[in-house]
Design a protein around this motif. Structure first.
Motif, PDB file in Angstrom:
ATOM      1  N   PHE A  14       9.167  -7.756  27.200  1.00  0.00           N
ATOM      2  CA  PHE A  14       9.511  -6.842  28.114  1.00  0.00           C
ATOM      3  C   PHE A  14      10.206  -7.353  29.299  1.00  0.00           C
ATOM      4  CE2 PHE A  14       6.469  -4.677  25.646  1.00  0.00           C
ATOM      5  CZ  PHE A  14       7.110  -3.327  25.272  1.00  0.00           C
ATOM      6  N   VAL A  15      11.309  -7.176  29.879  1.00  0.00           N
ATOM      7  CA  VAL A  15      11.880  -7.755  30.969  1.00  0.00           C
ATOM      8  C   VAL A  15      12.135  -6.677  31.959  1.00  0.00           C
ATOM      9  CG1 VAL A  15      13.997  -9.210  31.856  1.00  0.00           C
ATOM     10  CG2 VAL A  15      12.964  -9.652  29.673  1.00  0.00           C
ATOM     11  N   ALA A  28      15.326  -7.111  39.820  1.00  0.00           N
ATOM     12  CA  ALA A  28      16.647  -7.379  39.695  1.00  0.00           C
ATOM     13  C   ALA A  28      17.153  -8.477  40.647  1.00  0.00           C
ATOM     14  CB  ALA A  28      17.448  -5.945  39.845  1.00  0.00           C
ATOM     15  N   ASP A  29      16.683  -8.409  41.647  1.00  0.00           N
ATOM     16  CA  ASP A  29      16.985  -9.580  42.785  1.00  0.00           C
ATOM     17  C   ASP A  29      16.992 -10.988  42.310  1.00  0.00           C
ATOM     18  OD1 ASP A  29      17.051  -7.483  44.564  1.00  0.00           O
ATOM     19  OD2 ASP A  29      15.025  -7.970  45.347  1.00  0.00           O
ATOM     20  N   ASN A  30      16.348 -11.039  41.094  1.00  0.00           N
ATOM     21  CA  ASN A  30      16.285 -12.454  40.571  1.00  0.00           C
ATOM     22  C   ASN A  30      17.214 -12.551  39.139  1.00  0.00           C
ATOM     23  OD1 ASN A  30      14.605 -13.717  42.528  1.00  0.00           O
ATOM     24  ND2 ASN A  30      12.881 -13.996  41.222  1.00  0.00           N
ATOM     25  N   ASP A  31      17.840 -11.761  39.209  1.00  0.00           N
ATOM     26  CA  ASP A  31      18.912 -11.890  37.829  1.00  0.00           C
ATOM     27  C   ASP A  31      18.235 -11.499  36.682  1.00  0.00           C
ATOM     28  OD1 ASP A  31      21.354 -12.176  39.299  1.00  0.00           O
ATOM     29  OD2 ASP A  31      20.899 -14.600  39.350  1.00  0.00           O
ATOM     30  N   SER A  32      17.185 -10.430  36.924  1.00  0.00           N
ATOM     31  CA  SER A  32      16.398 -10.084  35.538  1.00  0.00           C
ATOM     32  C   SER A  32      17.377  -9.818  34.428  1.00  0.00           C
ATOM     33  CB  SER A  32      15.385  -9.111  35.996  1.00  0.00           C
ATOM     34  OG  SER A  32      15.965  -8.016  36.466  1.00  0.00           O
ATOM     35  N   GLN A  33      18.404  -8.929  34.869  1.00  0.00           N
ATOM     36  CA  GLN A  33      19.347  -8.454  33.625  1.00  0.00           C
ATOM     37  C   GLN A  33      19.858  -9.820  32.863  1.00  0.00           C
ATOM     38  OE1 GLN A  33      19.740  -5.260  32.598  1.00  0.00           O
ATOM     39  NE2 GLN A  33      20.780  -6.178  30.955  1.00  0.00           N
ATOM     40  N   GLN A  65       6.558 -10.184  42.809  1.00  0.00           N
ATOM     41  CA  GLN A  65       6.480 -11.471  42.211  1.00  0.00           C
ATOM     42  C   GLN A  65       7.350 -11.460  41.016  1.00  0.00           C
ATOM     43  OE1 GLN A  65       2.490 -11.474  40.605  1.00  0.00           O
ATOM     44  NE2 GLN A  65       1.675 -11.376  42.732  1.00  0.00           N
ATOM     45  N   GLY A  66       8.678 -10.626  41.320  1.00  0.00           N
ATOM     46  CA  GLY A  66       9.505 -10.657  40.206  1.00  0.00           C
ATOM     47  C   GLY A  66      10.627 -11.762  40.303  1.00  0.00           C
ATOM     48  N   ALA A  67      11.343 -11.840  39.091  1.00  0.00           N
ATOM     49  CA  ALA A  67      11.277 -10.845  38.139  1.00  0.00           C
ATOM     50  C   ALA A  67      10.108 -11.205  37.285  1.00  0.00           C
ATOM     51  CB  ALA A  67      12.432 -11.212  37.454  1.00  0.00           C
ATOM     52  N   GLU A  80       7.902 -14.458  39.004  1.00  0.00           N
ATOM     53  CA  GLU A  80       8.935 -15.320  39.885  1.00  0.00           C
ATOM     54  C   GLU A  80       9.916 -15.879  38.817  1.00  0.00           C
ATOM     55  OE1 GLU A  80       7.024 -17.631  42.667  1.00  0.00           O
ATOM     56  OE2 GLU A  80       5.849 -16.260  43.122  1.00  0.00           O
ATOM     57  N   VAL A  81      10.230 -15.086  37.496  1.00  0.00           N
ATOM     58  CA  VAL A  81      11.102 -15.630  36.711  1.00  0.00           C
ATOM     59  C   VAL A  81      12.857 -15.569  37.108  1.00  0.00           C
ATOM     60  CG1 VAL A  81      12.082 -15.227  34.431  1.00  0.00           C
ATOM     61  CG2 VAL A  81       9.779 -14.953  34.745  1.00  0.00           C
ATOM     62  N   SER A  82      13.357 -16.550  36.794  1.00  0.00           N
ATOM     63  CA  SER A  82      14.931 -16.322  37.072  1.00  0.00           C
ATOM     64  C   SER A  82      15.752 -17.031  35.824  1.00  0.00           C
ATOM     65  CB  SER A  82      15.261 -17.592  38.081  1.00  0.00           C
ATOM     66  OG  SER A  82      15.189 -19.087  37.768  1.00  0.00           O
ATOM     67  N   PRO A  83      16.969 -17.070  35.743  1.00  0.00           N
ATOM     68  CA  PRO A  83      17.559 -17.360  34.454  1.00  0.00           C
ATOM     69  C   PRO A  83      17.116 -18.806  34.123  1.00  0.00           C
ATOM     70  CG  PRO A  83      19.272 -15.985  35.598  1.00  0.00           C
ATOM     71  CD  PRO A  83      17.817 -16.318  36.454  1.00  0.00           C
ATOM     72  N   ASP A  84      16.990 -19.563  35.003  1.00  0.00           N
ATOM     73  CA  ASP A  84      16.510 -21.102  34.927  1.00  0.00           C
ATOM     74  C   ASP A  84      15.156 -21.035  34.077  1.00  0.00           C
ATOM     75  OD1 ASP A  84      18.733 -22.174  36.191  1.00  0.00           O
ATOM     76  OD2 ASP A  84      17.638 -22.106  37.804  1.00  0.00           O
ATOM     77  N   ASP A  85      14.351 -20.025  33.824  1.00  0.00           N
ATOM     78  CA  ASP A  85      13.009 -20.181  33.145  1.00  0.00           C
ATOM     79  C   ASP A  85      13.223 -19.683  31.785  1.00  0.00           C
ATOM     80  OD1 ASP A  85      11.799 -21.099  35.379  1.00  0.00           O
ATOM     81  OD2 ASP A  85      12.100 -19.097  36.363  1.00  0.00           O
TER      82      ASP A  85
END
Length: 100
Positions: A14-15, A28-33, A65-67, A80-85
């Motif tokens: 689940f994202v 969404a601030d951390n590019d979760s999409q 603590q998002g994404a 604290e996930v980003s696309p780099d993760d």
């Protein structure tokens, strides 16, 4: 009529893509999409389609603590996930798949 079923997935990812439009911090601030899209590609690329499901989630209650990404039923939660993760999360899914 209500039916109770067992999940057909080994892992369900689940994202959170909740977007508060800049009023307050949100996933969404951390590019979760983009995280979700990349995770779906990773799942497809590994041949896990039908065994691992990547879904959009609404707010998980820890936007600061998002994404946020959760994997169930394994109860793994990434903050604290980003696309780099995405690669690290895909590695966690791979460890799950190796156990089956």
């Amino acid at each position: 009529m209500l039916q109770q079923n067992e999940s057909p997935y080994i892992a369900h990812v689940f994202v959170c893509t909740n977007d508060r439009g800049g009023e307050r911090k949100s996933c969404a601030d951390n590019d979760s999409q983009l995280v979700k899209e990349q995770l779906k590609k990773a799942v497809d690329g590994k041949g896990w389609k039908g065994k691992v499901r990547v879904s959009t989630s609404g707010c998980m209650g820890v936007c600061a603590q998002g994404a946020n990404v959760m994997i169930y039923p394994q109860k793994l939660w990434f903050s604290e996930v980003s696309p780099d993760d995405v690669e690290a999360i895909a590695s966690a899914i791979e460890r799950i798949m190796e156990k089956i």
